[in-house]
Write a protein that holds these residues in place. Structure first.
Motif, short mmCIF file in Angstrom:
data_model
loop_
_atom_site.label_atom_id
_atom_site.label_comp_id
_atom_site.label_asym_id
_atom_site.label_seq_id
_atom_site.Cartn_x
_atom_site.Cartn_y
_atom_site.Cartn_z
N VAL A 333 0.85 -1.20 0.00
CA VAL A 333 0.00 0.00 0.00
C VAL A 333 0.89 1.25 0.00
O VAL A 333 2.08 1.18 0.29
CB VAL A 333 -0.96 0.03 1.21
CG1 VAL A 333 -1.93 -1.14 1.15
CG2 VAL A 333 -0.19 0.04 2.54
N ASN A 334 0.29 2.38 -0.33
CA ASN A 334 1.00 3.66 -0.33
C ASN A 334 0.94 4.24 1.07
O ASN A 334 -0.05 4.85 1.48
CB ASN A 334 0.35 4.61 -1.33
CG ASN A 334 0.98 6.00 -1.29
OD1 ASN A 334 2.04 6.19 -0.70
ND2 ASN A 334 0.32 6.97 -1.91
N THR A 357 -6.88 -1.36 -5.41
CA THR A 357 -5.77 -1.57 -6.34
C THR A 357 -5.72 -3.01 -6.85
O THR A 357 -4.74 -3.41 -7.48
CB THR A 357 -4.42 -1.22 -5.66
OG1 THR A 357 -4.32 -1.94 -4.42
CG2 THR A 357 -4.33 0.27 -5.37
N LYS A 358 -6.79 -3.77 -6.54
CA LYS A 358 -6.95 -5.14 -7.05
C LYS A 358 -5.79 -6.06 -6.65
O LYS A 358 -5.30 -6.87 -7.43
CB LYS A 358 -7.14 -5.13 -8.57
CG LYS A 358 -8.43 -4.42 -9.00
CD LYS A 358 -8.61 -4.44 -10.50
CE LYS A 358 -10.01 -3.97 -10.89
NZ LYS A 358 -10.41 -2.68 -10.30
N GLN A 359 -5.36 -5.89 -5.40
CA GLN A 359 -4.36 -6.78 -4.83
C GLN A 359 -5.05 -7.73 -3.84
O GLN A 359 -6.19 -7.50 -3.44
CB GLN A 359 -3.29 -5.99 -4.08
CG GLN A 359 -2.49 -5.02 -4.94
CD GLN A 359 -1.45 -4.31 -4.11
OE1 GLN A 359 -0.35 -4.83 -3.90
NE2 GLN A 359 -1.80 -3.12 -3.61
N THR A 371 2.04 -6.68 5.21
CA THR A 371 1.71 -5.60 4.27
C THR A 371 2.30 -4.28 4.75
O THR A 371 2.88 -3.52 3.96
CB THR A 371 0.19 -5.47 4.11
OG1 THR A 371 -0.33 -6.71 3.61
CG2 THR A 371 -0.17 -4.35 3.15
N VAL A 372 2.18 -4.00 6.04
CA VAL A 372 2.73 -2.76 6.58
C VAL A 372 4.24 -2.72 6.42
O VAL A 372 4.81 -1.75 5.89
CB VAL A 372 2.35 -2.59 8.07
CG1 VAL A 372 3.12 -1.43 8.70
CG2 VAL A 372 0.85 -2.34 8.22
N ALA A 377 9.17 -0.74 3.67
CA ALA A 377 10.46 -1.02 3.01
C ALA A 377 10.46 -0.53 1.57
O ALA A 377 11.44 0.07 1.10
CB ALA A 377 10.77 -2.51 3.08
N GLU A 378 9.37 -0.75 0.85
CA GLU A 378 9.28 -0.29 -0.54
C GLU A 378 9.27 1.24 -0.62
O GLU A 378 9.85 1.82 -1.55
CB GLU A 378 8.04 -0.87 -1.21
CG GLU A 378 8.13 -2.35 -1.52
CD GLU A 378 9.17 -2.66 -2.60
OE1 GLU A 378 9.50 -1.77 -3.40
OE2 GLU A 378 9.64 -3.82 -2.64
#
Length: 473
Positions: A333-334, A357-359, A371-372, A377-378
């Protein structure tokens, strides 16, 4: 008798009073007092309980005496952007409204009608966030103009706490830069900008640099404690103090990791060119004439809220372990989306974005935590790439400092996604930086380089290298 120095470090959820001393060329620290910091509802606004914070600081000073100390100095650091206004009698005219309050909704767009967004960035060099002081003040001007007219003194949160200790008013430089009301290339208020916004220039105080000795305690406090001490300005913005404690300063990107993540580098000059504007980087004031070129990322606030949504059924270490076990899960997620600033329910917001976002939608606690951590990290990886592109420099190392540096799983993820060596520590970077600046003010340490060398000798630093493709369980 060993000389002690007190560091008051107050974050968005808790505060501490720590004592530091220097022995055999090393800094040692001990926690004297820990206390909760909380948001309270007051007149339909989210506010900080400033009276509670000051009383807790006094408790910490009392505990230093109970521990047999007679400290030489004290320095306070807190989060940025928030402030109070005082009237002609030095009484509080406003509450300490918190940056998470919604009073700034829509204010950024209104300010851009008075001064163009790009011009504002070029003048101040500060990242656009809807809760910046400039937008908080503009909200006051629009909705409570009578308060701004009556205001005689503008003090940020640590400035006000220092005023309560000493009776002296000043705006400390590193925190003042976060207001988005200072000239990027000068240590001074942008008076023409303030006038353009219709904000009273006269209420702003003289800007003092980190390492300034503000003064001694008020007489009534000297009597209460039974001793006097020097009140010294560290970098009163907690990130400024934390970055002062980065031991691996050469060719290193730092991440000050806590409720927020501040990722950046030290510069000798502000960068306000087009690509830094587009990427929304900030140029906050640093120590010894430096600038902290960085990006503000949502940080561990997200996992704190996730834990709260689970009624604190799981410890942070349990959430980390469950995230490891959910290594198959890949949704991202953003983390910088405003939806995560003050969500009604963090887990539902995360699921909503994955749905939009269709994930794959995270269901289990492990999938939510994974996910967090992966999303953080991303976001760090993206910021690292932006830093290297904007500065034209390549960095081989990342130094994670602060409480978040204890999260070995996240540290390893950062090493994996960035393909860089990650150094973790010191954990108490903010307090250590605060203490180091006091030592510099008192001429116990000569300069920042010497302080950093002492920090490197004093505290354990963990190293992580990429394990991409290997089992992290």
């Amino acid at each position: 008798m060993t000389e002690h120095y007190l560091a008051v470090d107050i974050g968005a959820s808790s505060g501490r009073v720590l004592a530091g001393e220097v022995q055999n060329g090393k800094i040692t620290i001990q926690e004297l007092h820990r206390f909760e910091n909380r948001l309270i509802q007051k007149d339909k606004q989210l506010c900080w309980d400033i009276e509670h914070l000051f009383n807790e600081i006094k408790q910490g000073i009392h505990k230093s005496k109970q521990a047999g100390m007679s400290p030489a100095s004290i320095g306070i650091d807190t989060w940025a952007v928030d402030f109070v206004l005082l009237d002609e009698n030095d009484e509080l005219l406003t509450d300490a409204v918190a940056y998470r309050d919604r009073r700034t909704d829509g204010m950024m767009e209104e300010v851009f009608q008075l001064i163009g967004k790009k011009e504002l960035y070029e003048r101040t060099g500060i990242q656009f966030q809807k809760f910046n002081t400039i937008f908080q003040l503009y909200s006051l001007k629009k909705n409570h103009p009578e308060l701004l007219k009556r205001a005689k003194t503008f003090l940020m949160i640590p400035d006000y706490l220092n005023f309560l200790l000493t009776g002296k008013k000043a705006n400390e430089y590193t925190n003042a830069t976060t207001t988005q009301l200072m000239k990027a290339d000068e240590q001074n208020w942008d008076q023409s900008l303030l006038k353009n916004l219709g904000i009273n220039v006269e209420m702003f105080q003289e800007i003092k640099s980190p390492k300034s000795i503000l003064g001694q305690l008020r007489p009534e406090l000297q009597e209460e404690f039974g001793f006097d001490l020097e009140v010294i300005l560290p970098a009163t913005h907690d990130t400024g103090s934390a970055v002062a404690a980065v031991p691996e300063e050469e060719d290193t990107i730092y991440i000050s990791s806590g409720t927020w993540s501040l990722i950046g580098v030290e510069n000798q000059f502000p960068i306000t060119k087009q690509n830094s504007y587009v990427s929304n980087f900030t140029n906050e004031g640093g120590v010894e004439g430096t600038y902290r070129f960085l990006k503000n990322i949502m940080g561990l606030w997200m996992i704190q809220e996730v834990r709260r949504n689970y009624q604190k059924k799981y410890s942070f270490s349990e959430l980390v372990q469950m995230a490891k076990e959910a290594s198959h899960f890949t949704s991202i997620v953003n983390v910088n989306d405003d939806r995560y600033l003050l969500p009604h329910h963090m887990i539902e917001e995360i699921r909503n974005e994955c749905r939009e976002t269709k994930q794959a939608i995270p269901i289990t606690p492990g999938e939510v935590a994974r996910t967090v951590f992966m999303s953080l990290a991303e976001s760090y990886k993206q910021a690292v790439e932006e830093i290297e592109a904007i500065t034209g420099r390549r960095f081989s190392k990342i130094n994670v400092i602060g409480g978040g540096s204890q999260n070995e799983y996240l540290n390893q993820l950062i090493a994996n996604v960035t393909q860089k060596e990650v150094y973790a520590g010191p954990i108490e970077a903010t307090a250590i930086g605060n203490l180091s600046l006091q030592l510099m003010a008192l001429k116990k340490v000569n300069n920042l380089l010497e302080a950093r060398q002492m920090i490197r000798r004093s505290f354990a630093i963990q190293t992580y290298i990429s394990m991409e493709g290997r089992d992290m369980k």
